[in-house]
Design a protein around this motif. Structure first.
Motif, PDB file in Angstrom:
ATOM      1  N   GLY A 131       0.814  -1.218   0.000  1.00 38.20           N
ATOM      2  CA  GLY A 131       0.000   0.000   0.000  1.00 38.20           C
ATOM      3  C   GLY A 131       0.845   1.264   0.000  1.00 38.20           C
ATOM      4  N   GLU A 132       1.990   1.229   0.686  1.00 39.86           N
ATOM      5  CA  GLU A 132       2.833   2.421   0.729  1.00 39.86           C
ATOM      6  C   GLU A 132       3.446   2.726  -0.633  1.00 39.86           C
ATOM      7  OE1 GLU A 132       5.730   2.159   3.810  1.00 39.86           O
ATOM      8  OE2 GLU A 132       4.261   1.742   5.387  1.00 39.86           O
ATOM      9  N   ILE A 133       3.967   1.688  -1.294  1.00 43.78           N
ATOM     10  CA  ILE A 133       4.620   1.951  -2.578  1.00 43.78           C
ATOM     11  C   ILE A 133       3.586   2.266  -3.660  1.00 43.78           C
ATOM     12  CG2 ILE A 133       6.651   0.585  -2.019  1.00 43.78           C
ATOM     13  CD1 ILE A 133       5.578  -1.676  -3.698  1.00 43.78           C
ATOM     14  N   LYS A 134       2.341   1.848  -3.470  1.00 48.77           N
ATOM     15  CA  LYS A 134       1.294   2.228  -4.420  1.00 48.77           C
ATOM     16  C   LYS A 134       1.073   3.735  -4.386  1.00 48.77           C
ATOM     17  CE  LYS A 134      -2.522   0.037  -4.941  1.00 48.77           C
ATOM     18  NZ  LYS A 134      -3.818  -0.618  -4.630  1.00 48.77           N
ATOM     19  N   THR A 135       1.177   4.320  -3.200  1.00 53.47           N
ATOM     20  CA  THR A 135       1.032   5.777  -3.101  1.00 53.47           C
ATOM     21  C   THR A 135       2.202   6.505  -3.734  1.00 53.47           C
ATOM     22  OG1 THR A 135       2.109   5.837  -0.933  1.00 53.47           O
ATOM     23  CG2 THR A 135      -0.282   5.520  -0.966  1.00 53.47           C
ATOM     24  N   HIS A 136       3.323   5.782  -3.959  1.00 51.80           N
ATOM     25  CA  HIS A 136       4.497   6.383  -4.592  1.00 51.80           C
ATOM     26  C   HIS A 136       4.551   6.091  -6.089  1.00 51.80           C
ATOM     27  CE1 HIS A 136       5.696   6.534  -0.367  1.00 51.80           C
ATOM     28  NE2 HIS A 136       6.585   7.443  -0.705  1.00 51.80           N
ATOM     29  N   GLY A 137       3.521   5.428  -6.628  1.00 50.54           N
ATOM     30  CA  GLY A 137       3.459   5.215  -8.064  1.00 50.54           C
ATOM     31  C   GLY A 137       3.604   3.784  -8.520  1.00 50.54           C
ATOM     32  N   TYR A 138       3.680   2.824  -7.619  1.00 55.30           N
ATOM     33  CA  TYR A 138       3.807   1.418  -8.027  1.00 55.30           C
ATOM     34  C   TYR A 138       2.466   0.938  -8.558  1.00 55.30           C
ATOM     35  CZ  TYR A 138       4.506  -3.631  -7.643  1.00 55.30           C
ATOM     36  OH  TYR A 138       4.590  -4.975  -7.894  1.00 55.30           O
ATOM     37  N   THR A 139       2.511   0.285  -9.713  1.00 51.80           N
ATOM     38  CA  THR A 139       1.277  -0.174 -10.359  1.00 51.80           C
ATOM     39  C   THR A 139       1.187  -1.691 -10.409  1.00 51.80           C
ATOM     40  OG1 THR A 139       2.354  -0.030 -12.539  1.00 51.80           O
ATOM     41  CG2 THR A 139       1.121   1.908 -11.764  1.00 51.80           C
ATOM     42  N   GLY A 140       2.159  -2.387  -9.828  1.00 50.98           N
ATOM     43  CA  GLY A 140       2.144  -3.843  -9.848  1.00 50.98           C
ATOM     44  C   GLY A 140       1.244  -4.425  -8.771  1.00 50.98           C
ATOM     45  N   GLY A 141       1.236  -5.756  -8.717  1.00 53.26           N
ATOM     46  CA  GLY A 141       0.367  -6.458  -7.788  1.00 53.26           C
ATOM     47  C   GLY A 141       1.043  -6.748  -6.452  1.00 53.26           C
ATOM     48  N   TYR A 142       0.218  -7.216  -5.517  1.00 55.70           N
ATOM     49  CA  TYR A 142       0.700  -7.537  -4.176  1.00 55.70           C
ATOM     50  C   TYR A 142       1.618  -8.757  -4.179  1.00 55.70           C
ATOM     51  CZ  TYR A 142       0.403  -9.882   0.366  1.00 55.70           C
ATOM     52  OH  TYR A 142       0.695 -10.560   1.520  1.00 55.70           O
TER      53      TYR A 142
END
Length: 292
Positions: A131-142
């Protein structure tokens, strides 16, 4: 001696930080992140191609070890003969890892330094990190984040050493050094080396024990003066109690006679009195003591 032991335990409790400093819980020795990354790349555990190749390699070699021919293995596993031949000729599954997927860039590469930093800070929840790296622009899966962090969880760790309790250390201090087991003696030595106050406490306790066992009551004033000179409030309280009855204490530490038998009878009479729940007078108590 019991009162001295209680005062010593209070003193050790006041210096509990010294115990934690001497027996610091060893931080788990983890393999560095770069070493883990290198170990997992280009054939990481959890990669679908790598795991599938490892499973096929293990199945083929298991059948060959059982005595089956390569043609039989081909029929049982439903593979082509060429595939069976490649798997059988490879000593390790890593020898078969070839292809563009080995060193292919992934969406997670730019975020690995951040994941390593957060892991070092103590955040080990893969879902939260995702969840943290998604806020930094990560678009991959868990799943990719979980697979990348898995080697960090399984890295070897060293056992932690817990500090001893104040009661345990007090027991070491009150035990004669000649009868203390070697392992406990070394632990006590480590504690005393890091804490001058506990080192002084140990010296005072042993000096008092020597006075008590060798009847050296004439040294009691010097012992009290030495205790007063050190910053040991718990022992100061114990010394105050000795000074209030100094003559009796000095006689106890000097004469071979003692009032132990009298104290024993007093305790026995108190026990008999308590058995009557305070309902009987002195006459009945006297008869129970004399006629028992």
């Amino acid at each position: 001696m019991r009162n001295l032991g209680e005062a010593a335990e209070r003193c050790v409790s006041q210096h509990r930080s010294c115990l934690r400093a001497s027996f610091t819980e060893s931080a788990p020795e983890k393999v560095p992140f770069l070493a883990l990354a290198e170990k997992g790349s280009p054939w990481p555990t959890g990669h679908r191609f790598a795991d599938r190749t490892r499973a096929k390699h293990a199945a083929v070699h298991a059948l060959l070890a059982a005595g089956h021919s390569r043609r039989s293995v081909q029929r049982q596993l439903g593979m082509t003969y060429r595939t069976v031949q490649r798997l059988a000729d490879a000593a390790r599954p890593e020898d078969l890892f070839q292809g563009q997927w080995q060193n292919r860039q992934t969406k997670l590469d730019d975020f690995k330094p951040y994941l390593q930093e957060r892991w070092a800070e103590g955040c080990t929840n893969a879902w939260n990190l995702w969840g943290e790296i998604k806020t930094h622009g990560y678009t991959g899966g868990y799943g990719a984040v979980r697979a990348y962090l898995q080697p960090f969880r399984t890295s070897p760790t060293a056992p932690a050493a817990r500090p001893p309790s104040p009661r345990t250390v007090t027991g070491w201090i009150l035990t004669h050094p000649d009868t203390l087991p070697e392992s406990e003696y070394l632990k006590l030595k480590s504690v005393l080396a890091d804490c001058p106050e506990l080192d002084a406490l140990t010296g005072h306790v042993r000096a008092f024990g020597k006075m008590l066992t060798q009847l050296q009551g004439d040294q009691l004033p010097q012992w009290i003066g030495a205790v007063r000179a050190d910053d040991l409030p718990s022992l100061h309280t114990f010394v105050n109690g000795l000074e209030r009855d100094l003559a009796a204490v000095t006689a106890c530490l000097t004469l071979p006679r003692n009032s132990g038998i009298v104290e024993g009878h007093v305790n026995r009479i108190k026990m008999i009195k308590r058995q009557m729940y305070g309902r009987a007078g002195f006459g009945l108590l006297r008869k129970r003591v004399l006629l028992a």
